[in-house]
Every structure is written in structure tokens, then in C-alpha cells.
Write a protein that holds these residues in place. Structure first.
Motif, PDB file in Angstrom:
ATOM      1  N   CYS A 138      89.947  69.999   9.120  1.00 24.07           N
ATOM      2  CA  CYS A 138      89.255  68.704   9.148  1.00 24.07           C
ATOM      3  C   CYS A 138      89.594  67.882   7.910  1.00 24.07           C
ATOM      4  O   CYS A 138      89.764  68.416   6.814  1.00 24.07           O
TER       5      CYS A 138
ATOM      6  N   HIS B 118      87.604  65.904   6.435  1.00 16.95           N
ATOM      7  CA  HIS B 118      86.416  65.701   5.597  1.00 16.95           C
ATOM      8  C   HIS B 118      86.382  66.782   4.528  1.00 16.95           C
ATOM      9  O   HIS B 118      86.900  66.603   3.437  1.00 16.95           O
ATOM     10  N   ARG B 119      85.821  67.962   4.833  1.00 13.04           N
ATOM     11  CA  ARG B 119      85.784  69.012   3.816  1.00 13.04           C
ATOM     12  C   ARG B 119      86.448  70.281   4.311  1.00 13.04           C
ATOM     13  O   ARG B 119      86.048  71.393   4.013  1.00 13.04           O
ATOM     14  N   SER B 120      87.517  70.063   5.119  1.00 13.66           N
ATOM     15  CA  SER B 120      88.486  71.119   5.415  1.00 13.66           C
ATOM     16  C   SER B 120      88.011  72.261   6.304  1.00 13.66           C
ATOM     17  O   SER B 120      88.576  73.352   6.260  1.00 13.66           O
ATOM     18  N   ALA B 121      87.005  72.040   7.108  1.00 13.91           N
ATOM     19  CA  ALA B 121      86.615  73.102   8.048  1.00 13.91           C
ATOM     20  C   ALA B 121      87.704  73.282   9.104  1.00 13.91           C
ATOM     21  O   ALA B 121      88.460  72.344   9.392  1.00 13.91           O
TER      22      ALA B 121
ATOM     23  N   CYS C 229      84.737  68.299  14.812  1.00 14.49           N
ATOM     24  CA  CYS C 229      84.573  69.314  13.777  1.00 14.49           C
ATOM     25  C   CYS C 229      83.181  69.948  13.901  1.00 14.49           C
ATOM     26  O   CYS C 229      82.178  69.240  14.006  1.00 14.49           O
TER      27      CYS C 229
ATOM     28  N   PHE D  34      81.430  71.276  11.671  1.00 16.40           N
ATOM     29  CA  PHE D  34      80.637  71.245  10.438  1.00 16.40           C
ATOM     30  C   PHE D  34      79.776  69.975  10.342  1.00 16.40           C
ATOM     31  O   PHE D  34      78.552  70.036  10.346  1.00 16.40           O
ATOM     32  N   HIS D  35      80.376  68.776  10.289  1.00 15.34           N
ATOM     33  CA  HIS D  35      79.588  67.543  10.182  1.00 15.34           C
ATOM     34  C   HIS D  35      79.952  66.550  11.280  1.00 15.34           C
ATOM     35  O   HIS D  35      79.727  65.354  11.162  1.00 15.34           O
ATOM     36  N   SER D  36      80.633  67.104  12.304  1.00 13.36           N
ATOM     37  CA  SER D  36      80.876  66.339  13.532  1.00 13.36           C
ATOM     38  C   SER D  36      81.833  65.147  13.429  1.00 13.36           C
ATOM     39  O   SER D  36      81.746  64.210  14.218  1.00 13.36           O
ATOM     40  N   TRP D  37      82.714  65.156  12.479  1.00 17.36           N
ATOM     41  CA  TRP D  37      83.776  64.145  12.537  1.00 17.36           C
ATOM     42  C   TRP D  37      84.555  64.411  13.837  1.00 17.36           C
ATOM     43  O   TRP D  37      84.800  65.577  14.191  1.00 17.36           O
TER      44      TRP D  37
HETATM   45  S1  FES Z   1      84.305  69.474   7.315  1.00 19.30           S
HETATM   46 FE1  FES Z   1      84.673  68.557   9.205  1.00 19.30          FE
HETATM   47  S2  FES Z   1      83.156  67.063   9.389  1.00 19.30           S
HETATM   48 FE2  FES Z   1      82.791  67.984   7.478  1.00 19.30          FE
END
Ligand code: FES
Ligand SMILES: [Fe+2]
Length: 388
Positions: A89, A91-94, A108, A110-113
């Protein structure tokens, strides 16, 4: 401790013709620093083949895979183009996706991007007050990818040294008699083997061991092969006649499925063995295609993806489910016999007194071609002096 000068000399002995070349030096099968160079020179700096994509039929069909410590998503986009993304991802690499399936977009966990099938960021909740945050400028990391004859190729570097057709040259031509791109995969299997990645690919590509390792299963199916075709790209290919069907065991020949539609008579009762350097190999006969994609786990073990494909018309037959089992049985029986031979060889390759031997020119022809290509790449990389 590796004697670098001596290693380079030994690799130079692999550059000779088929009847004069030596085998790849044993240290190349058990040394982690050499593996690092291989990953850099052979895998990252050129196109590599990452398997048959027939199971990605519809828009949104995807599969995830780990290639050289890089998790990737292979997906078919809305316009039916295959794309390969880093499975991470923005955002923060999930990690975005697991396994395989179909999706209308990539969300994603994690935070739904969310990203569309072309990799563009479409949704990112609660980001409106983030300064200069422009959704339309954010996309998943995409790698160069191309499909030839149903096989997907990927290149991890932004700058291409060669385009794919320069790298594989007459690959399509040599396989033009088989309808490779129309075949569909019916079984995939993954397993690990305690041997160097090259050794697995080598045993699949040589005829020499057949009567000794496979005396009761497939040893008698294969006749003496032809001399390998002239290949101008980073692959090798050898065609050979069979007595009966190469995709079935000697004592299960009565279970043959129909030939591939439109196959010309000069390729009936035969198998073509092809190795796309560095790490994908396949055999194609009258009725089936079986593929092995091999990834190094470390210098002495590898992960293998096995795929078996048939024509769509064969898969539709009512007898397919029953008869295809005999084909899978043949693939598995041969591998079960190869694995102990490979593990034994791997132990031998670690022996400090192991030295490069010589090849049987006709029976190990594809392996010699690989040794030529491999040694040239390693010598040209100028990295051998880095090995301690
Ligand atoms: S790590 Fe993917 S939306 Fe935050
Ligand atoms: Fe074998």
C-alpha cells in the motif's frame, strides 16, 4: 572461502561449445554471496518469466506471488491487460492482497485506501485535510510486464537494458507449432526442494538421468533427442521424439487425452523442452504443457511452482477429470524420483573436493546452453571480485 580468480577461470570453461564446455562450478550451488550476485544480475536486471496467465481470464482476476523477496500482484485490468504491481500500500505499506481471486478494485485491509485495477488511488478516507495530498498522483508501484504465448514476463527495473523481444528473440517462432497461448491451466502445485534453484531446472532439462533415475516410470518413453535449436535469445530449447506419450507414465499410456487442435503431424509423439533463463522451464507435448517456475529460497533450497495446462476443448470432455489424473500422476511420480537425486547432488556440491565435470553434449544440451549463458552473465557483471 572462494578463490575468485579460480572461479572466473572455471566459469570461462563453461563458455565453450556443447562438446567442450565444463559444468558450472560446484561453489555456485552452495554459496550465499554468489546467490546475491545471481539475484542482482540474472533476475533483477532482465525480464523474467513469472508463469502462465490463463487462470487470469476476466477483468479483476488476480494472483499474488513472492518473486525475489518482492510480493507482487498479477492482475487483469479493465481493458484485459495484465499488470504486475508491488503488493504494498502507498499509505503505510501494508500488504494489499493475499492468495488469488477476483476483485473489482484493490482495497487495503489496514485503513481502506482503494485502488482501481489500473493501480490508481481512488479512495483514501479522512485525508481531506492532508496538505498537498493529491489522490490522482498516487498509484501502486507497477513493473514492466508483457505476455508472450500465454506466459507473463516482468522486469523489476525502471530502465530496461533490452525490450522483451530483444531478450527472447526467436522464442515465439520456435514454439509456433503449439497453441500455447490458448491452453488453460488445470492444476497448480507449489513445493520446496532442498537443492539449489539451478539444479532443479537442470534435471528437468536433461535426458541423461532418465534411464537411471526413472527406469520404471518414464525412462523408456523418451528417444534420443535432436540437437537443440539455435536460439538467439535468453532461452534454450530441445525437441525430441517419444515412444508414445511423454506426459504419461510408461504403463499408463492408454489414458491419453486428444492431441492439441491443429497440431501438425511432425510434432506428434514428441516433447519440446524449453528453459527460459533464468528460472522458468516447460515441456510441451501433443496434449499437455507442464511448467516449472523455480525461485531460490537460499543457496541450497528453492520453491517450485508447477502448472499443468491443456486445450480448452480437452478440459470440456466428460472424461477429462478422470484422465487428467493420470497426467498429474506422471508429473508427480517423476518429481518424486528427481527429488532424492537432487538432494544427493546438493550434498555432493557442498563437498570441498567437488570440481566441475563435463557434459554429455546431446543428452545435457539445454543444460550446457544455460551454463554458457550463466557464466557469460556472471563474468560480464564484474561482480565476482566482491565474493569473499
Ligand atoms: S497501510 Fe494501506 S491504507 Fe494504511
Ligand atoms: Fe527427472
Amino acid at each position: 572461502m572462494v578463490d575468485n580468480l579460480n572461479l572466473e577461470e572455471k566459469l570461462k570453461n563453461c563458455l565453450k561449445s556443447h562438446d567442450a564446455s565444463s559444468c558450472i562450478p560446484p561453489v555456485c550451488y552452495s554459496n550465499e554471496e554468489i546467490l546475491k550476485i545471481e539475484k542482482d544480475v540474472l533476475f533483477k536486471k532482465q525480464w523474467i518469466c513469472i508463469g502462465h496467465v490463463s487462470f487470469l481470464k476476466k477483468a479483476g482476476d488476480y494472483i499474488t506471488k513472492e518473486i525475489l523477496d518482492t510480493p507482487v500482484i498479477i492482475i487483469r485490468d479493465k481493458s484485459k491487460k495484465i499488470r504486475v504491481f508491488a503488493n504494498v500500500c502507498r499509505h503505510r505499506s501494508a500488504k494489499l492482497l493475499e492468495g488469488k481471486g477476483n476483485t473489482s478494485g484493490i482495497i487495503c485491509p489496514f485503513h481502506s485506501w482503494s485502488y482501481n485495477l489500473e493501480g490508481r488511488l481512488k479512495g483514501a478516507p479522512n485525508m481531506d485535510d492532508a496538505k498537498s495530498f493529491k489522490r490522482d498522483e498516487i498509484s501502486l508501484k507497477e513493473f514492466h510486464s508483457e505476455v508472450r504465448l500465454g506466459l507473463c514476463f516482468v522486469h523489476f527495473e525502471n530502465n530496461l537494458e533490452k525490450n522483451l523481444d530483444e531478450q527472447i528473440d526467436n522464442f515465439e517462432n520456435i514454439h509456433s507449432k503449439w497453441p500455447m497461448e490458448t491452453l488453460v491451466s488445470t492444476r497448480e502445485r507449489t513445493f520446496n526442494v532442498n537443492c539449489n534453484w539451478k539444479a532443479f531446472l537442470e534435471v528437468f532439462n536433461e535426458y541423461y538421468h532418465l534411464p537411471y533415475v526413472h527406469p520404471e516410470t518414464i525412462g523408456d518413453v523418451y528417444k534420443l533427442p535432436n540437437f537443440p535449436d539455435t536460439t538467439n535469445g535468453a532461452f534454450t530449447s530441445q525437441f525430441g521424439r517419444t515412444s508414445g506419450n511423454g506426459a504419461l507414465l510408461e504403463n499408463e499410456q492408454q489414458f491419453a487425452l486428444p492431441d492439441m487442435p491443429g497440431l501438425s503431424s511432425d510434432v506428434l509423439n514428441s516433447v519440446r523442452y524449453t528453459w527460459i533463463f533464468p528460472n522458468l522451464t516447460f515441456a510441451i507435448g501433443n496434449d499437455a504443457l507442464w511448467i516449472y517456475e523455480v525461485h531460490p529460497l537460499n543457496s541450497h533450497s528453492c520453491k517450485v511452482f508447477q502448472t499443468t495446462c491443456f486445450p480448452e476443448s480437452t478440459v470440456k470432455l466428460s472424461s477429462f477429470e478422470k484422465l487428467s489424473k493420470q497426467y498429474y500422476h506422471r508429473m508427480d511420480a517423476a518429481i518424486e524420483e528427481d527429488i532424492p537425486a537432487l538432494e544427493n547432488q546438493q550434498n555432493g556440491l557442498k563437498n570441498p573436493y567437488a570440481e566441475p565435470g563435463r557434459f554429455s553434449p546431446l543428452l545435457e544440451a539445454n543444460v550446457v546452453s544455460f551454463a554458457n549463458w550463466y557464466s557469460k552473465k556472471l563474468i560480464e557483471s564484474d561482480n565476482l571480485s566482491l565474493i569473499t
